[in-house]
Design an enzyme around this catalytic site. Structure first.
Site, PDB file in Angstrom:
ATOM      1  CE  LYS A 217       1.948  43.261  14.357  1.00 35.75           C
ATOM      2  NZ  LYS A 217       2.468  43.829  15.584  1.00 35.75           N
TER       3      LYS A 217
ATOM      4  CE  LYS B 208      -3.354  48.820  14.407  1.00 36.29           C
ATOM      5  NZ  LYS B 208      -2.796  48.475  15.732  1.00 36.29           N
TER       6      LYS B 208
ATOM      7  CE  LYS C 257       3.185  52.629  18.042  1.00 32.43           C
ATOM      8  NZ  LYS C 257       3.343  51.193  18.274  1.00 32.43           N
TER       9      LYS C 257
HETATM   10  P1  AMP Z   1       0.404  50.089  19.540  1.00 31.23           P
HETATM   11  O1  AMP Z   1       0.596  51.110  18.483  1.00 31.23           O
HETATM   12  O2  AMP Z   1       0.047  48.773  18.922  1.00 31.23           O
HETATM   13  O3  AMP Z   1       1.476  50.029  20.537  1.00 31.23           O
HETATM   14  O4  AMP Z   1      -0.895  50.544  20.334  1.00 31.23           O
HETATM   15  C1  AMP Z   1      -0.933  51.383  21.472  1.00 31.23           C
HETATM   16  C2  AMP Z   1      -2.388  51.662  21.794  1.00 31.23           C
HETATM   17  O5  AMP Z   1      -2.995  52.430  20.747  1.00 31.23           O
HETATM   18  C3  AMP Z   1      -3.233  50.394  21.923  1.00 31.23           C
HETATM   19  O6  AMP Z   1      -4.181  50.602  22.950  1.00 31.23           O
HETATM   20  C4  AMP Z   1      -3.916  50.291  20.601  1.00 31.23           C
HETATM   21  O7  AMP Z   1      -5.133  49.579  20.675  1.00 31.23           O
HETATM   22  C5  AMP Z   1      -4.158  51.757  20.255  1.00 31.23           C
HETATM   23  N1  AMP Z   1      -4.212  51.956  18.804  1.00 31.23           N
HETATM   24  C6  AMP Z   1      -3.208  51.724  17.933  1.00 31.23           C
HETATM   25  N2  AMP Z   1      -3.593  52.008  16.669  1.00 31.23           N
HETATM   26  C7  AMP Z   1      -4.888  52.424  16.756  1.00 31.23           C
HETATM   27  C8  AMP Z   1      -5.852  52.859  15.797  1.00 31.23           C
HETATM   28  N3  AMP Z   1      -5.557  52.947  14.505  1.00 31.23           N
HETATM   29  N4  AMP Z   1      -7.068  53.203  16.246  1.00 31.23           N
HETATM   30  C9  AMP Z   1      -7.368  53.145  17.546  1.00 31.23           C
HETATM   31  N5  AMP Z   1      -6.513  52.744  18.506  1.00 31.23           N
HETATM   32  C10 AMP Z   1      -5.278  52.390  18.119  1.00 31.23           C
END
Ligand code: AMP
Ligand code: TRP
Length: 341
Positions: free
Chosen positions: A112, A197, A200
């Site tokens: 990042k 990945k 979002k």
């Molecule tokens: P975040 O979007 O970074 O706040 O992630 C929230 C949760 O979703 C965390 O446990 C991440 O590891 C999971 N997560 C986010 N993006 C993915 C993805 N593309 N595939 C699987 N898990 C995800």
């Protein structure tokens, strides 16, 4: 009972990756078998360039999506991180246990920060210290297990290291947590760039399925997913990442093993159609429940208020204990009370 803690950042609209990789398992399993807390980690959304109004909006939306995904406030605690001061209080103390080198080795920070510098922007100090705040989120609650997607494993390991180090230096204070990952879909990839990945915060729309996308938008995105050269449908993550991602999404939505599912198809088109319908069906109840919750904002607010109160009461004793252990003088009221004992 096992204590589980996990969180989601309000940095963008939640994606199919968040749902399949994390939230679904929280709702289906974790809240039933453990004493679980699920948190909208809004302080973490301030580590990159942000619009305050958008963060507020996304925090509210993330909270109602957690409930829409099936988290039941009777079974678990749902709350917003900034409503509980203990997170920031503990984070500073853990910064005094973590090292600069350790922080700079975090993969997500390196990626990042590099991206930010490429854009000519400046890197916020909180982006570097963010994993310490995440460790505080986890350690404040005596957490045993942290169910997350693969991308968060390194951060949970840091929380472990900090817990062990603190306990060794200052006396046993923290439970040492471990990360758990879902069996399938721990890493849902971007449909347009299967090497990265489905995140979002990237905001490259066409490869990201958002959980609130209309069914037709979901179908369009899946039908346009990049597949690899080669014709036959086989499951091979290294050689055919685009195809593997679709098979894994299908497996996560319908059950079954990606390699076995592959055998039922001899063309990409038919597979994509089935993936699209499977995703639409998985997201349908979530969208419906979310609409209902939007019509009743008072309910969501009540859940968050009660959740914060419960969370505060759980975190306070551990954070107080850490303050004492590391050498901070108890506030006067406590000293007087203690002296009188
Ligand atoms: P975040 O979007 O970074 O706040 O992630 C929230 C949760 O979703 C965390 O446990 C991440 O590891 C999971 N997560 C986010 N993006 C993915 C993805 N593309 N595939 C699987 N898990 C995800
Ligand atoms: N860093 C996590 C992510 O980006 C979100 C998060 C913050 C988290 N604090 C946490 C996850 C504590 C689990 C436990 O996904």
């Amino acid at each position: 009972m096992t204590r589980v803690f996990s969180g989601v950042k309000p940095t963008g609209h939640l994606t199919l990756g968040n749902y399949l990789g994390a939230m679904r398992q929280w709702a289906a399993e974790d809240q039933h078998r453990s004493d679980a807390l699920f948190c909208v980690v809004d302080l973490h959304a301030l580590t990159v360039d942000h619009d305050p109004a958008r963060v507020r909006r996304l925090s509210r939306q993330a909270a109602s999506l957690l409930l829409a995904a099936g988290l039941d406030p009777e079974l678990c605690t749902v709350f917003v991180q900034s409503h509980v001061d203990e997170h920031a209080r503990l984070s500073y103390v853990l910064e005094c246990v973590a090292t600069d080198g350790e922080m700079r080795r975090m993969i997500q920070y390196k990626e990042k920060a590099a991206r930010e510098r490429e854009r000519g922007g400046s890197v916020r100090l909180s982006l570097l210290t963010y994993p310490v705040l995440m460790a505080a989120d986890i350690l404040a609650y005596g957490t045993d297990e942290v169910p997350v997607g693969h991308d968060q494993t390194q951060h949970v390991e840091l929380a472990r290291d900090l817990a062990v180090r603190f306990n060794q230096r200052y006396g046993h204070t923290f439970v040492v947590p471990k990360a758990t990952n879902p069996a399938v879909a721990a890493r849902v990839m971007n449909l347009q760039e299967p090497a990265s990945k489905m995140g979002k915060s990237d905001d490259v729309g066409p490869g990201i399925v958002y959980v609130l996308d209309e069914p037709d938008v979901v179908r369009k995105k899946v039908m346009r997913a990049v597949t690899d050269s080669g014709r036959e449908v086989v499951y091979d993550r290294a050689a055919r990442p685009g195809l593997a991602n679709l098979l894994e999404i299908l497996a996560a939505c319908t059950g079954g093993e990606p390699a076995e599912l592959a055998e039922a198809y001899d063309a990409y088109g038919a597979l994509k159609k089935d993936v699209a319908e499977a995703v639409v069906e998985v997201l349908r109840p979530l969208r419906k429940r979310h609409q209902e919750l939007c019509a009743d904002p008072g309910y969501v607010e009540g859940v968050l208020r009660d959740g914060a109160e419960k969370a505060r009461a759980m975190a306070r004793p551990t954070v107080d204990a850490a303050y004492r252990a590391i050498g901070l003088l108890p506030p006067v009221a406590d000293t007087v009370v203690n002296a009188a004992r």
